[in-house]
Motif scaffolding. Structure first.
Motif, PDB file in Angstrom:
ATOM      1  N   GLY A  26      -4.615   7.021  -2.612  1.00  0.00           N
ATOM      2  CA  GLY A  26      -4.218   5.324  -2.108  1.00  0.00           C
ATOM      3  C   GLY A  26      -4.195   4.760  -3.088  1.00  0.00           C
ATOM      4  N   PHE A  27      -3.140   4.181  -3.475  1.00  0.00           N
ATOM      5  CA  PHE A  27      -2.735   2.581  -4.580  1.00  0.00           C
ATOM      6  C   PHE A  27      -2.066   1.334  -3.925  1.00  0.00           C
ATOM      7  CE2 PHE A  27      -2.228   7.250  -6.664  1.00  0.00           C
ATOM      8  CZ  PHE A  27      -2.845   6.897  -7.553  1.00  0.00           C
ATOM      9  N   ARG A  28      -2.023   0.632  -4.251  1.00  0.00           N
ATOM     10  CA  ARG A  28      -1.563  -0.496  -4.040  1.00  0.00           C
ATOM     11  C   ARG A  28      -0.586  -0.534  -5.325  1.00  0.00           C
ATOM     12  NH1 ARG A  28      -2.276  -5.233  -1.379  1.00  0.00           N
ATOM     13  NH2 ARG A  28      -3.771  -4.689  -0.469  1.00  0.00           N
ATOM     14  N   TYR A  29       1.635  -1.647  -5.305  1.00  0.00           N
ATOM     15  CA  TYR A  29       1.865  -1.536  -6.169  1.00  0.00           C
ATOM     16  C   TYR A  29       2.861  -2.644  -5.977  1.00  0.00           C
ATOM     17  CZ  TYR A  29       1.081   3.378  -7.622  1.00  0.00           C
ATOM     18  OH  TYR A  29       0.674   4.187  -7.989  1.00  0.00           O
ATOM     19  N   ASN A  30       3.390  -3.705  -6.381  1.00  0.00           N
ATOM     20  CA  ASN A  30       4.510  -4.556  -6.606  1.00  0.00           C
ATOM     21  C   ASN A  30       6.003  -3.626  -6.339  1.00  0.00           C
ATOM     22  OD1 ASN A  30       3.816  -6.874  -6.650  1.00  0.00           O
ATOM     23  ND2 ASN A  30       3.144  -7.108  -8.660  1.00  0.00           N
ATOM     24  N   TRP A  31       6.926  -3.360  -5.491  1.00  0.00           N
ATOM     25  CA  TRP A  31       8.119  -2.446  -5.827  1.00  0.00           C
ATOM     26  C   TRP A  31       9.140  -2.901  -4.928  1.00  0.00           C
ATOM     27  CZ3 TRP A  31       9.818   1.267  -6.826  1.00  0.00           C
ATOM     28  CH2 TRP A  31      11.216   2.215  -6.390  1.00  0.00           C
ATOM     29  N   THR A  32      10.478  -3.178  -5.538  1.00  0.00           N
ATOM     30  CA  THR A  32      11.011  -3.688  -4.972  1.00  0.00           C
ATOM     31  C   THR A  32      11.994  -3.065  -4.287  1.00  0.00           C
ATOM     32  OG1 THR A  32      11.270  -5.705  -6.011  1.00  0.00           O
ATOM     33  CG2 THR A  32      13.474  -5.548  -5.342  1.00  0.00           C
ATOM     34  N   GLY A  33      12.647  -2.589  -3.371  1.00  0.00           N
ATOM     35  CA  GLY A  33      13.355  -1.236  -2.043  1.00  0.00           C
ATOM     36  C   GLY A  33      14.920  -1.799  -2.152  1.00  0.00           C
TER      37      GLY A  33
ATOM     38  N   LEU B 165       0.658  -1.519   0.573  1.00  0.00           N
ATOM     39  CA  LEU B 165       0.393  -0.151  -0.584  1.00  0.00           C
ATOM     40  C   LEU B 165       0.549   1.367  -0.232  1.00  0.00           C
ATOM     41  CD1 LEU B 165      -2.352  -0.675   2.728  1.00  0.00           C
ATOM     42  CD2 LEU B 165      -2.768  -1.462   0.426  1.00  0.00           C
ATOM     43  N   PHE B 166       0.469   2.597  -0.878  1.00  0.00           N
ATOM     44  CA  PHE B 166       1.143   3.407  -0.775  1.00  0.00           C
ATOM     45  C   PHE B 166       0.170   4.791  -0.561  1.00  0.00           C
ATOM     46  CE2 PHE B 166       4.091   0.480  -3.241  1.00  0.00           C
ATOM     47  CZ  PHE B 166       5.041   1.090  -3.542  1.00  0.00           C
ATOM     48  N   VAL B 167       0.608   4.897   0.269  1.00  0.00           N
ATOM     49  CA  VAL B 167      -0.049   6.384   0.729  1.00  0.00           C
ATOM     50  C   VAL B 167       0.778   7.856   1.728  1.00  0.00           C
ATOM     51  CG1 VAL B 167      -2.359   5.053   1.372  1.00  0.00           C
ATOM     52  CG2 VAL B 167      -0.765   4.980   3.153  1.00  0.00           C
ATOM     53  N   ALA B 168      -0.054   8.730   1.783  1.00  0.00           N
ATOM     54  CA  ALA B 168       0.652   9.753   2.366  1.00  0.00           C
ATOM     55  C   ALA B 168      -0.495  10.454   3.359  1.00  0.00           C
ATOM     56  CB  ALA B 168       1.304  10.316   1.235  1.00  0.00           C
ATOM     57  N   PRO B 169      -0.490   9.432   4.363  1.00  0.00           N
ATOM     58  CA  PRO B 169      -1.744  10.693   5.156  1.00  0.00           C
ATOM     59  C   PRO B 169      -0.791  11.249   5.717  1.00  0.00           C
ATOM     60  CG  PRO B 169      -1.106   8.164   6.034  1.00  0.00           C
ATOM     61  CD  PRO B 169       0.404   8.674   5.308  1.00  0.00           C
ATOM     62  N   PHE B 170      -1.418  12.762   5.899  1.00  0.00           N
ATOM     63  CA  PHE B 170      -1.786  14.346   6.998  1.00  0.00           C
ATOM     64  C   PHE B 170      -2.432  14.605   8.065  1.00  0.00           C
ATOM     65  CE2 PHE B 170      -3.618  15.313   3.380  1.00  0.00           C
ATOM     66  CZ  PHE B 170      -4.495  16.298   3.205  1.00  0.00           C
TER      67      PHE B 170
ATOM     68  N   ALA C 108       3.723   4.832  -7.293  1.00  0.00           N
ATOM     69  CA  ALA C 108       5.290   4.045  -7.974  1.00  0.00           C
ATOM     70  C   ALA C 108       5.199   4.276  -9.864  1.00  0.00           C
ATOM     71  CB  ALA C 108       5.361   2.416  -7.011  1.00  0.00           C
ATOM     72  N   GLY C 109       5.624   3.828 -10.250  1.00  0.00           N
ATOM     73  CA  GLY C 109       5.819   4.062 -11.640  1.00  0.00           C
ATOM     74  C   GLY C 109       7.064   3.894 -12.037  1.00  0.00           C
ATOM     75  N   LYS C 110       6.920   3.557 -13.616  1.00  0.00           N
ATOM     76  CA  LYS C 110       8.702   3.422 -14.877  1.00  0.00           C
ATOM     77  C   LYS C 110       8.444   4.817 -15.222  1.00  0.00           C
ATOM     78  CE  LYS C 110       7.958  -2.101 -15.115  1.00  0.00           C
ATOM     79  NZ  LYS C 110       9.721  -1.851 -14.276  1.00  0.00           N
ATOM     80  N   TRP C 111      10.535   5.198 -15.399  1.00  0.00           N
ATOM     81  CA  TRP C 111      10.474   5.735 -15.926  1.00  0.00           C
ATOM     82  C   TRP C 111      11.881   5.269 -16.671  1.00  0.00           C
ATOM     83  CZ3 TRP C 111      13.544  10.212 -13.942  1.00  0.00           C
ATOM     84  CH2 TRP C 111      14.195  11.023 -14.684  1.00  0.00           C
ATOM     85  N   ASN C 112      11.600   5.278 -18.041  1.00  0.00           N
ATOM     86  CA  ASN C 112      12.759   4.554 -18.498  1.00  0.00           C
ATOM     87  C   ASN C 112      12.770   3.369 -18.925  1.00  0.00           C
ATOM     88  OD1 ASN C 112      12.865   7.351 -20.217  1.00  0.00           O
ATOM     89  ND2 ASN C 112      14.589   7.707 -18.854  1.00  0.00           N
ATOM     90  N   GLY C 113      12.044   2.667 -18.339  1.00  0.00           N
ATOM     91  CA  GLY C 113      12.467   0.822 -18.174  1.00  0.00           C
ATOM     92  C   GLY C 113      12.436   0.510 -16.414  1.00  0.00           C
ATOM     93  N   GLU C 114      12.670   1.801 -15.859  1.00  0.00           N
ATOM     94  CA  GLU C 114      12.852   1.693 -14.246  1.00  0.00           C
ATOM     95  C   GLU C 114      12.262   1.657 -13.157  1.00  0.00           C
ATOM     96  OE1 GLU C 114      16.345   0.583 -12.959  1.00  0.00           O
ATOM     97  OE2 GLU C 114      16.877   0.405 -15.692  1.00  0.00           O
ATOM     98  N   ASP C 115      11.730   0.999 -12.050  1.00  0.00           N
ATOM     99  CA  ASP C 115      11.595   1.198 -11.434  1.00  0.00           C
ATOM    100  C   ASP C 115      11.634   2.730 -10.753  1.00  0.00           C
ATOM    101  OD1 ASP C 115       9.386  -0.981 -11.769  1.00  0.00           O
ATOM    102  OD2 ASP C 115      10.219  -1.982 -10.321  1.00  0.00           O
ATOM    103  N   VAL C 116      10.266   3.836 -10.441  1.00  0.00           N
ATOM    104  CA  VAL C 116      10.967   4.837  -9.463  1.00  0.00           C
ATOM    105  C   VAL C 116       9.342   5.020  -8.170  1.00  0.00           C
ATOM    106  CG1 VAL C 116      12.175   5.983 -11.231  1.00  0.00           C
ATOM    107  CG2 VAL C 116       9.632   6.006 -11.351  1.00  0.00           C
ATOM    108  N   LEU C 117      10.294   5.851  -7.584  1.00  0.00           N
ATOM    109  CA  LEU C 117       8.589   6.886  -6.408  1.00  0.00           C
ATOM    110  C   LEU C 117       8.298   8.116  -7.047  1.00  0.00           C
ATOM    111  CD1 LEU C 117      10.070   4.888  -3.372  1.00  0.00           C
ATOM    112  CD2 LEU C 117       7.918   3.876  -4.505  1.00  0.00           C
TER     113      LEU C 117
END
Length: 529
Positions: free
Chosen positions: A415-422, A46-51, A95-104
């Motif tokens: 709010g989003f759900r993504y696969n992510w490798t950190g 889960l990707f969120v930014a609560p305030f 999260a997304g892809k930029w030039n084939g790379e995973d980014v936040l």
């Protein structure tokens, strides 16, 4: 008595509380999960930014205390705290892809809660949580918080609120009310060396203030007396782009979605609002909506070229985040919607509606994400909650973004759900604490998704001595060494294939003493449910 209770709450919640012994500086939100995730939720985090939606006062402080982008597991366990990575007010974390790379990426900048405007830039991080790009708007404008959406390998759409002076008397304004918001979006290159502006569209060139649902008086959308209080008659809050190069705009304060020609900027069609191109079927009508998106992949095999599928988040409510204006609402609850449009018959049909478990109605913010397995994730904006559904609308998971006293008034834009490798560049954090029954070693690695096992060693003498290992099951992992004081320890992070990812620095033994007024929170090594 009331003041005493408030003071007690502040002492427990206003500071970092040893939720993690290895990271006493971190005090992330504790998710209040009311419907635990079922087995058929989509994979990913889960990707969120609560305030905090309520302002702090001398006697009351609301949560979350560390407002920032966060990545969580479904059980509320922290993966990554972005507190400090995004140093000012941040939202629209994805999260997304930029030039084939995973980014936040996330907006960071100033926030005007009166009208929901933001002014700043978008910061992009790589898989190591290092900043690789700060993107600003072109043509000497300030990026707003509402939209940053990667629409191709190296381009993104962003959005701008530009106040301009105009004669507004035809729309009921006085001669002193002379400021209106020109709602703008830009299509811009993400290239490190370029950032070239490819296309710009402005609402006042194509849409008359006649289409506003919120009038200039009594000022629900701005009163127009100065540039900071400009009448926001249109209020773009999302932009998407399809394979034909055309754009989809959500205009919140016109209660309409517009499809815009990507060549000349002309409006191809309007959905809902005062000048809808479509006849609306049952359940389609929406207002004050957010997050409209194209979905060409949802078209049935027998659908002709005149069929388009879109999704959106239907607030059906409006009100300033600081409570300065009263709420206006058009339906009992907010909802996520998938809508089928036919541009031959000019009809709009509700394919699916997703309604909240607790009758939530958010006066601002919100998003609807269609997931790869057919599930739908709805974020309830200013109501501070998130729900995952299967395609038929069955609730699979529901959570609020903080709990107890800190949960009051918490908000989350999208709010989003993504696969992510950190794979963090920062070192893992390790601490060794001595107690009456031995030594307990605690460690964590903020943002790490790959460690499966932690292997511990005594390095008090010249030779490295194996102490044991522990499976990594949550943000913080611990190993207890019974009946022994270990003066210096290190640990190795091991991945699923047995590869050593990183070795920690050496931790010197410290006494395990409790900070004053820490209370029962000290024993929490994993988040409460």
């Amino acid at each position: 008595m009331k003041l005493y209770i408030v003071a007690a709450l502040l002492s427990q919640h206003a500071v970092a509380d040893w939720q993690f012994k290895s990271r006493p500086d971190l005090a992330p939100p504790r998710l209040n999960i009311t419907i635990p995730a079922s087995s058929n939720v989509e994979q990913g985090y889960l990707f969120v930014a609560p305030f905090a939606g309520f302002p702090d006062t001398a006697t009351e402080q609301h949560g979350p205390r560390q407002a920032a982008p966060y990545i969580f597991r479904d059980n509320g366990d922290l993966i990554w705290s972005g507190y400090g990575y995004y140093s000012i007010w941040a939202t629209n974390f994805q999260a997304g892809k930029w030039n084939g790379e995973d980014v936040l990426f996330s907006f960071e900048g100033d926030h005007n809660p009166g009208y929901g405007h933001g002014h700043g830039h978008t910061t992009i991080l790589d898989q190591h949580y290092e900043t690789i790009r700060e993107l600003r708007a072109g043509n000497h404008k300030l990026t707003d918080k509402h939209e940053f959406h990667i629409v191709s390998d190296d381009t993104a759409v962003i959005q701008v609120y530009q106040p301009v002076p105009r004669d507004l008397t035809p729309w009921g304004a006085s001669e002193e009310q002379q400021w209106i918001v020109n709602a703008i979006f830009q299509d811009i290159e993400l290239s490190i060396t370029s950032g070239k502006l490819l296309f710009e569209w402005a609402s006042l060139d194509h849409v008359s203030p006649d289409e506003a649902i919120l009038p200039i008086n009594p000022g629900q959308a701005g009163s127009g007396y100065n540039s900071s209080d400009a009448w926001d008659y249109f209020h773009i809050n999302s932009v998407d782009k399809n394979g034909d190069g055309d754009y989809l705009l959500s205009a919140r304060d016109a209660c309409s979605v517009h499809k815009v020609n990507g060549t000349d900027g002309s409006i191809i069609w309007r959905l809902d609002g005062k000048r809808s191109s479509f006849s609306l079927g049952k359940g389609v009508k929406f207002c004050f909506q957010h997050h409209a998106r194209f979905h060409p992949g949802l078209k049935a095999k027998d659908d002709e070229d005149d069929v388009e599928i879109i999704s959106l988040y239907d607030n059906s409510a409006h009100g300033s985040e600081d409570g300065r204006n009263n709420e206006v609402h058009t339906a009992p609850t907010s909802s996520g919607k998938i809508i089928k449009l036919n541009t031959t018959s000019w009809t709009a049909e509700l394919q699916h509606g997703y309604y909240p478990p607790d009758n939530l109605r958010s006066k601002s913010q919100g998003s609807t994400q269609l997931l790869p397995n057919g599930n739908v994730l709805v974020n309830w904006g200013s109501s501070g909650a998130l729900t995952e559904y299967d395609a038929n609308g069955t609730v699979l998971f529901h959570t609020y973004f903080d709990s107890g006293y800190l949960g009051l008034g918490v908000e989350n834009y999208r709010g989003f759900r993504y696969n992510w490798t950190g794979i963090p560049n920062e070192e893992p954090a390790i601490v060794a604490l001595e107690n009456k029954i031995g030594t307990t070693i605690y460690l964590s690695w903020n943002g790490d998704t790959e460690t499966k096992t932690w292997r511990f060693f005594d390095v008090s003498r010249s030779k490295k001595k194996y102490l044991g290992e522990a499976q990594r099951t949550s943000f913080e992992t611990s190993l207890h060494v019974a009946g022994k004081s270990v003066a210096h320890v290190v640990a190795e992070a091991i991945d699923a294939k047995g590869k050593i990812l990183r070795e920690t620095g050496s931790a010197s033994l410290q006494p395990e003493t409790l900070p004053a007024k820490a209370g029962a929170t000290l024993s929490c090594s994993s988040p409460p449910q």
